[in-house]
Enzyme design. Structure first.
Site, PDB file in Angstrom:
ATOM      1  N   HIS A 219      47.848  36.015  47.625  1.00 47.52           N
ATOM      2  CA  HIS A 219      47.028  35.897  46.405  1.00 47.52           C
ATOM      3  C   HIS A 219      45.644  36.529  46.601  1.00 47.52           C
ATOM      4  CE1 HIS A 219      49.031  33.643  43.260  1.00 47.52           C
ATOM      5  NE2 HIS A 219      49.418  32.682  44.086  1.00 47.52           N
TER       6      HIS A 219
ATOM      7  N   HIS B  88      52.124  32.972  51.089  1.00 48.92           N
ATOM      8  CA  HIS B  88      52.031  33.086  49.632  1.00 48.92           C
ATOM      9  C   HIS B  88      50.560  33.045  49.193  1.00 48.92           C
ATOM     10  CE1 HIS B  88      53.514  32.061  45.412  1.00 48.92           C
ATOM     11  NE2 HIS B  88      52.241  31.701  45.346  1.00 48.92           N
ATOM     12  N   GLU B  89      49.791  32.109  49.776  1.00 51.02           N
ATOM     13  CA  GLU B  89      48.379  31.975  49.377  1.00 51.02           C
ATOM     14  C   GLU B  89      47.547  33.156  49.857  1.00 51.02           C
ATOM     15  OE1 GLU B  89      47.991  29.990  47.124  1.00 51.02           O
ATOM     16  OE2 GLU B  89      49.746  28.777  47.516  1.00 51.02           O
TER      17      GLU B  89
ATOM     18  N   GLY C  87      50.032  24.573  47.279  1.00 54.75           N
ATOM     19  CA  GLY C  87      49.003  25.503  47.706  1.00 54.75           C
ATOM     20  C   GLY C  87      48.288  26.044  46.491  1.00 54.75           C
TER      21      GLY C  87
ATOM     22  N   GLN D 117      43.391  31.865  41.417  1.00 55.78           N
ATOM     23  CA  GLN D 117      44.178  31.063  40.467  1.00 55.78           C
ATOM     24  C   GLN D 117      43.313  30.100  39.657  1.00 55.78           C
ATOM     25  OE1 GLN D 117      47.260  29.833  43.556  1.00 55.78           O
ATOM     26  NE2 GLN D 117      48.524  30.118  41.741  1.00 55.78           N
TER      27      GLN D 117
ATOM     28  N   CYS E 196      55.147  29.544  41.691  1.00 50.60           N
ATOM     29  CA  CYS E 196      53.699  29.780  41.711  1.00 50.60           C
ATOM     30  C   CYS E 196      53.087  29.101  40.491  1.00 50.60           C
ATOM     31  CB  CYS E 196      53.428  31.281  41.661  1.00 50.60           C
ATOM     32  SG  CYS E 196      51.682  31.710  41.670  1.00 50.60           S
ATOM     33  N   LEU E 197      51.976  28.398  40.696  1.00 49.53           N
ATOM     34  CA  LEU E 197      51.334  27.695  39.575  1.00 49.53           C
ATOM     35  C   LEU E 197      50.869  28.656  38.485  1.00 49.53           C
ATOM     36  CD1 LEU E 197      49.268  24.976  41.512  1.00 49.53           C
ATOM     37  CD2 LEU E 197      51.418  24.676  40.280  1.00 49.53           C
TER      38      LEU E 197
HETATM   39 ZN   LIG Z   1      50.930  31.372  43.751  1.00 47.31          ZN
END
Ligand SMILES: [Zn+2]
Length: 161
Positions: free
Chosen positions: A136, A132-133, A46, A51, A90-91
């Site tokens: 963000h 999660h997204e 995701g 991000q 998380c990226l």
């Molecule tokens: Zn994330």
């Protein structure tokens, strides 16, 4: 299409509520395509617009299941139930993983890239990724929900979002 640079924590853009999308145009389509390429390049499941440094309520999820890529524009959670506790990454936090408890079921409303509103329901890992997204887009990072950070040897198969 292009691979964008991932914003790594700490960064102001990661901790603010993003602005709603108002134009469902070619620029939005390009952002979504770039987000997909970027998510794949960095092996995530995701990705949210902040991000890649964009102040916009856009996020994608793809856990490589039958749902394909879920594109969420201006998404909102309208129902949740149950509970699940599992590892999450998380990226924007390379190499950091922790256990996070979230609802096991989520129902959302969002718009697709053409501006059509839809409802989507998910359970389990997909529900986790969706939540999660969406977090963000409100500047909420998974680290604020981690109950326990994981050691390297516990990390087999954990994917980042
Ligand atoms: Zn994330």
């Amino acid at each position: 299409m292009a691979i964008r640079k991932i914003v790594i924590h700490p960064a102001e853009i990661l901790e603010k509520a993003c602005k709603a999308v108002v134009s469902f145009d070619k620029k939005l389509a390009r952002i979504l395509d770039d987000m997909y390429d970027t998510m794949i390049e960095f092996d995530g499941v995701g990705l949210a617009a902040p991000q890649i440094g964009l102040d916009a309520r856009i996020a994608i999820v793809d856990i490589e299941d039958e749902h394909g890529t879920i594109e969420m524009i201006n998404p909102r959670v309208i129902e949740t139930s149950g509970e699940q506790t599992d590892p999450e990454g998380c990226l924007s936090f390379p190499g950091l993983y922790g256990e996070v408890t979230r609802p096991n079921y989520v129902k959302i409303r969002a718009f697709d890239r053409k501006g059509r509103e839809y409802t989507f329901e998910a359970e389990g890992f997909l529900a986790r990724a969706v939540q999660h997204e969406i977090d963000h887009l409100d500047g909420i990072l998974f680290t604020t929900k981690v109950s326990r950070y994981l050691e390297d040897e516990e990390l087999k198969g954990v994917e980042s979002e």
